[in-house]
Design a protein around this motif. Structure first.
Motif, PDB file in Angstrom:
ATOM      1  N   ALA A 290     -17.863 -52.234  88.182  1.00 54.10           N
ATOM      2  CA  ALA A 290     -16.939 -51.098  88.128  1.00 54.10           C
ATOM      3  C   ALA A 290     -16.370 -50.912  89.530  1.00 54.10           C
ATOM      4  CB  ALA A 290     -17.674 -49.841  87.680  1.00 54.10           C
ATOM      5  N   VAL A 291     -15.052 -50.923  89.644  1.00 57.03           N
ATOM      6  CA  VAL A 291     -14.394 -50.775  90.951  1.00 57.03           C
ATOM      7  C   VAL A 291     -13.280 -49.756  90.799  1.00 57.03           C
ATOM      8  CG1 VAL A 291     -13.074 -51.956  92.758  1.00 57.03           C
ATOM      9  CG2 VAL A 291     -14.925 -53.173  91.589  1.00 57.03           C
ATOM     10  N   SER A 292     -13.253 -48.770  91.706  1.00 57.41           N
ATOM     11  CA  SER A 292     -12.234 -47.734  91.542  1.00 57.41           C
ATOM     12  C   SER A 292     -11.957 -46.988  92.823  1.00 57.41           C
ATOM     13  CB  SER A 292     -12.726 -46.715  90.507  1.00 57.41           C
ATOM     14  OG  SER A 292     -11.630 -46.076  89.911  1.00 57.41           O
ATOM     15  N   ASN A 293     -10.734 -46.459  92.938  1.00 59.69           N
ATOM     16  CA  ASN A 293     -10.550 -45.416  93.940  1.00 59.69           C
ATOM     17  C   ASN A 293     -10.531 -44.092  93.198  1.00 59.69           C
ATOM     18  OD1 ASN A 293      -7.637 -45.689  93.380  1.00 59.69           O
ATOM     19  ND2 ASN A 293      -7.303 -44.601  95.269  1.00 59.69           N
ATOM     20  N   LEU A 294     -11.502 -43.265  93.588  1.00 57.05           N
ATOM     21  CA  LEU A 294     -11.774 -42.037  92.846  1.00 57.05           C
ATOM     22  C   LEU A 294     -10.718 -40.981  93.150  1.00 57.05           C
ATOM     23  CD1 LEU A 294     -15.617 -41.968  93.557  1.00 57.05           C
ATOM     24  CD2 LEU A 294     -14.472 -42.768  91.491  1.00 57.05           C
ATOM     25  N   PRO A 295     -10.492 -40.050  92.221  1.00 58.03           N
ATOM     26  CA  PRO A 295      -9.570 -38.945  92.517  1.00 58.03           C
ATOM     27  C   PRO A 295     -10.098 -38.191  93.742  1.00 58.03           C
ATOM     28  CG  PRO A 295     -10.269 -38.916  90.196  1.00 58.03           C
ATOM     29  CD  PRO A 295     -11.112 -39.941  90.881  1.00 58.03           C
ATOM     30  N   TYR A 296      -9.171 -37.821  94.636  1.00 55.14           N
ATOM     31  CA  TYR A 296      -9.572 -37.234  95.929  1.00 55.14           C
ATOM     32  C   TYR A 296      -9.477 -35.727  96.024  1.00 55.14           C
ATOM     33  CZ  TYR A 296      -8.783 -41.823  98.133  1.00 55.14           C
ATOM     34  OH  TYR A 296      -8.795 -43.130  98.494  1.00 55.14           O
ATOM     35  N   GLY A 297      -9.344 -35.022  94.967  1.00 57.56           N
ATOM     36  CA  GLY A 297      -9.291 -33.578  95.144  1.00 57.56           C
ATOM     37  C   GLY A 297      -7.941 -33.084  95.569  1.00 57.56           C
ATOM     38  N   LEU A 298      -7.576 -33.426  96.792  1.00 64.20           N
ATOM     39  CA  LEU A 298      -6.285 -32.964  97.299  1.00 64.20           C
ATOM     40  C   LEU A 298      -5.179 -33.338  96.321  1.00 64.20           C
ATOM     41  CD1 LEU A 298      -6.553 -34.074 101.016  1.00 64.20           C
ATOM     42  CD2 LEU A 298      -6.642 -31.748 100.108  1.00 64.20           C
ATOM     43  N   LYS A 299      -5.321 -34.539  95.776  1.00 66.49           N
ATOM     44  CA  LYS A 299      -4.277 -35.057  94.905  1.00 66.49           C
ATOM     45  C   LYS A 299      -4.350 -34.454  93.502  1.00 66.49           C
ATOM     46  CE  LYS A 299      -2.465 -38.089  97.786  1.00 66.49           C
ATOM     47  NZ  LYS A 299      -3.131 -39.234  98.319  1.00 66.49           N
ATOM     48  N   ILE A 300      -5.545 -33.996  93.061  1.00 66.14           N
ATOM     49  CA  ILE A 300      -5.593 -33.451  91.702  1.00 66.14           C
ATOM     50  C   ILE A 300      -5.626 -31.920  91.683  1.00 66.14           C
ATOM     51  CG2 ILE A 300      -6.633 -35.539  90.679  1.00 66.14           C
ATOM     52  CD1 ILE A 300      -9.202 -33.856  90.266  1.00 66.14           C
ATOM     53  N   GLY A 301      -5.395 -31.307  92.862  1.00 67.98           N
ATOM     54  CA  GLY A 301      -5.237 -29.855  92.848  1.00 67.98           C
ATOM     55  C   GLY A 301      -6.504 -29.109  93.207  1.00 67.98           C
ATOM     56  N   ARG A 302      -7.408 -28.932  92.283  1.00 62.33           N
ATOM     57  CA  ARG A 302      -8.588 -28.112  92.557  1.00 62.33           C
ATOM     58  C   ARG A 302      -9.676 -28.935  93.218  1.00 62.33           C
ATOM     59  NH1 ARG A 302     -11.435 -26.015  88.240  1.00 62.33           N
ATOM     60  NH2 ARG A 302     -10.409 -27.545  86.931  1.00 62.33           N
ATOM     61  N   LYS A 303      -9.904 -28.752  94.498  1.00 60.16           N
ATOM     62  CA  LYS A 303     -10.868 -29.573  95.232  1.00 60.16           C
ATOM     63  C   LYS A 303     -12.295 -29.295  94.774  1.00 60.16           C
ATOM     64  CE  LYS A 303     -11.612 -31.451  99.814  1.00 60.16           C
ATOM     65  NZ  LYS A 303     -11.918 -32.777  99.325  1.00 60.16           N
ATOM     66  N   SER A 304     -12.537 -28.061  94.320  1.00 63.89           N
ATOM     67  CA  SER A 304     -13.897 -27.693  93.913  1.00 63.89           C
ATOM     68  C   SER A 304     -14.352 -28.473  92.678  1.00 63.89           C
ATOM     69  CB  SER A 304     -13.961 -26.201  93.635  1.00 63.89           C
ATOM     70  OG  SER A 304     -13.031 -25.904  92.607  1.00 63.89           O
ATOM     71  N   ALA A 305     -13.389 -29.021  91.932  1.00 61.99           N
ATOM     72  CA  ALA A 305     -13.736 -29.758  90.705  1.00 61.99           C
ATOM     73  C   ALA A 305     -14.317 -31.141  91.021  1.00 61.99           C
ATOM     74  CB  ALA A 305     -12.489 -29.912  89.842  1.00 61.99           C
ATOM     75  N   ILE A 306     -14.140 -31.617  92.244  1.00 62.51           N
ATOM     76  CA  ILE A 306     -14.530 -32.993  92.583  1.00 62.51           C
ATOM     77  C   ILE A 306     -16.038 -33.262  92.494  1.00 62.51           C
ATOM     78  CG2 ILE A 306     -14.570 -34.643  94.530  1.00 62.51           C
ATOM     79  CD1 ILE A 306     -11.987 -34.697  92.960  1.00 62.51           C
ATOM     80  N   PRO A 307     -16.891 -32.449  93.115  1.00 60.93           N
ATOM     81  CA  PRO A 307     -18.329 -32.755  93.019  1.00 60.93           C
ATOM     82  C   PRO A 307     -18.814 -32.843  91.573  1.00 60.93           C
ATOM     83  CG  PRO A 307     -17.936 -31.079  94.689  1.00 60.93           C
ATOM     84  CD  PRO A 307     -16.637 -31.283  93.982  1.00 60.93           C
TER      85      PRO A 307
END
Ligand SMILES: C[S@@+](CC[C@H](N)C(=O)[O-])C[C@H]1O[C@@H](n2cnc3c(N)ncnc32)[C@H](O)[C@@H]1O
Length: 365
Positions: A290-307
């Motif tokens: 599995a290889v990926s660049n994960l969503p970075y928060g800044l780009k998906i809006g709500r940073k708190s959703a990342i963890p």
């Protein structure tokens, strides 16, 4: 001949390995150096002339730079070196004095060997570090020095928009470099197949670096946050024989990924799935890589959703991953917690330069 090759910071060793393998295929003598004069994102290659036999059996010279532009997956530019020099103290120097030194240096270089009088030229410059001069100053000064030297051989032609020959002038710290940029104005990481432009797409050179780190051996491969498909498409273009899957939550991006794969000629090789990576085990029972660049928060809006997203995804990944995962993200804390709490081991970590940031990359098992 000396070639200066540019790539992303943090993947010089992988670019070097690729370069050594490509040059070995040509059967020529070469010497490769990573980060020449300490400059990051650069590899220097000293290469012998290469030859091939044409259809009439004649021995012809093969352009090593054209070969690298065509074959490399990790490089950004292939620049033929004219000269390089360390200019002690140029950073603090009075701008007029600094530019005078560069002008005098360039005036003494045999630039006429690289541009015919019938050809137009332009100077593109790159500057990094603390200086009192700008990259525009460098372009102007170097351009003037080249122009004045070429005047001894004919009437030089400057064309800033569509030059036939591009001189590349770089000042990185106190190191000045002048060369011919054989790649042209569009860096090699901008792939011709990209017809759908995802706002957070990964550079194709970095996608290949991540693939190198994953070392897929023909087993099944997934990018669970595939966006516009950069990683699966680049893998398919390498002629990968195993199953390739791209998963993406948003239909718009998935369609874009399919359009990109179609334009790259590899649509048939990739299974694109519309779905949520936090429910990965609903789409695949098991996957080797599995290889990926994960969503970075800044780009998906709500940073708190990342963890939460990372925790849920890695817990699903733990159910299906057989061999190795490689992930890149800016969010060090969230990924390290998710890796650890889901029973994975970090086998390797490195920082890679992407979009002006140094991004954390993990190889996990
Ligand atoms: C950083 S981007 C990947 C870009 C991709 N590597 C490329 O080059 O185009 C992350 C992607 O993950 C997607 N995404 C976000 N949450 C997701 C989820 N739960 N499941 C699957 N994809 C998701 C986003 O829509 C975005 O396209």
């Amino acid at each position: 001949m000396r070639l200066l090759l540019t790539t992303s910071k943090g993947i010089e060793d992988l670019a070097r390995a690729e370069l050594e393998s490509l040059l070995s295929n040509l059967g020529i003598l070469f010497r490769v150096e990573e980060k020449p004069l300490g400059v990051e994102g650069r590899v220097l290659a000293e290469v012998d002339k290469a030859f091939y036999t044409d259809e009439k059996g004649r021995k012809r010279e093969l352009s090593v730079s054209a070969y690298l532009n065509e074959r490399s997956r990790l490089l950004h530019r292939v620049i033929v070196e004219i000269a390089s020099e360390r200019f002690e103290g140029i950073g603090e120097e009075d701008p007029e004095r600094a530019l005078k030194r560069l002008e005098e240096f360039v005036s003494g270089l045999p630039v006429e060997r690289y541009v015919k009088t019938s050809e137009s030229f332009a100077v593109r410059s790159f500057r990094k570090g603390e200086h009192r001069i700008t990259s525009i100053d460098i372009s102007k000064t170097v351009g003037k020095a080249i122009f004045e030297r070429l005047e001894h051989f004919g009437t030089p032609r400057v064309n800033l928009d569509h030059p036939a020959v591009i001189f590349r002038a770089e000042l990185v710290g106190d190191v000045f470099f002048l060369g011919i940029d054989t790649t042209g104005d569009s860096s090699l990481h901008k792939r011709p197949w990209r017809v759908y432009d995802h706002p957070a797409h990964l550079k194709a050179s970095i996608a290949n670096a991540l693939i190198e780190l994953a070392k897929p051996d023909g087993g099944s491969f997934i990018d669970p946050f595939c966006g516009s498909g950069t990683i699966p498409i680049e893998l398919a273009l390498r002629g990968y024989g195993g199953r390739i899957i791209g998963l993406e939550k948003y239909r718009k991006h998935l369609r874009g990924a399919e359009m990109n794969a179609l334009s790259a000629g590899v649509l048939e090789r990739i299974e694109f799935i519309l779905g949520d990576a936090t429910r990965l085990s609903e789409y695949v029972d098991s996957v080797d890589f599995a290889v990926s660049n994960l969503p970075y928060g800044l780009k998906i809006g709500r940073k708190s959703a990342i963890p939460r997203l990372y925790m849920d995804f890695f817990s699903e990944l733990a159910k299906v991953l057989e061999k190795r995962g490689v992930f890149i993200t800016t969010d060090k804390r969230a990924i390290e917690k998710a890796i650890e709490e889901n029973g994975f081991d970090t086998k390797h970590h490195r920082l890679i330069g992407h979009g002006g940031l140094m991004v954390h990359t993990y190889v996990i098992e």
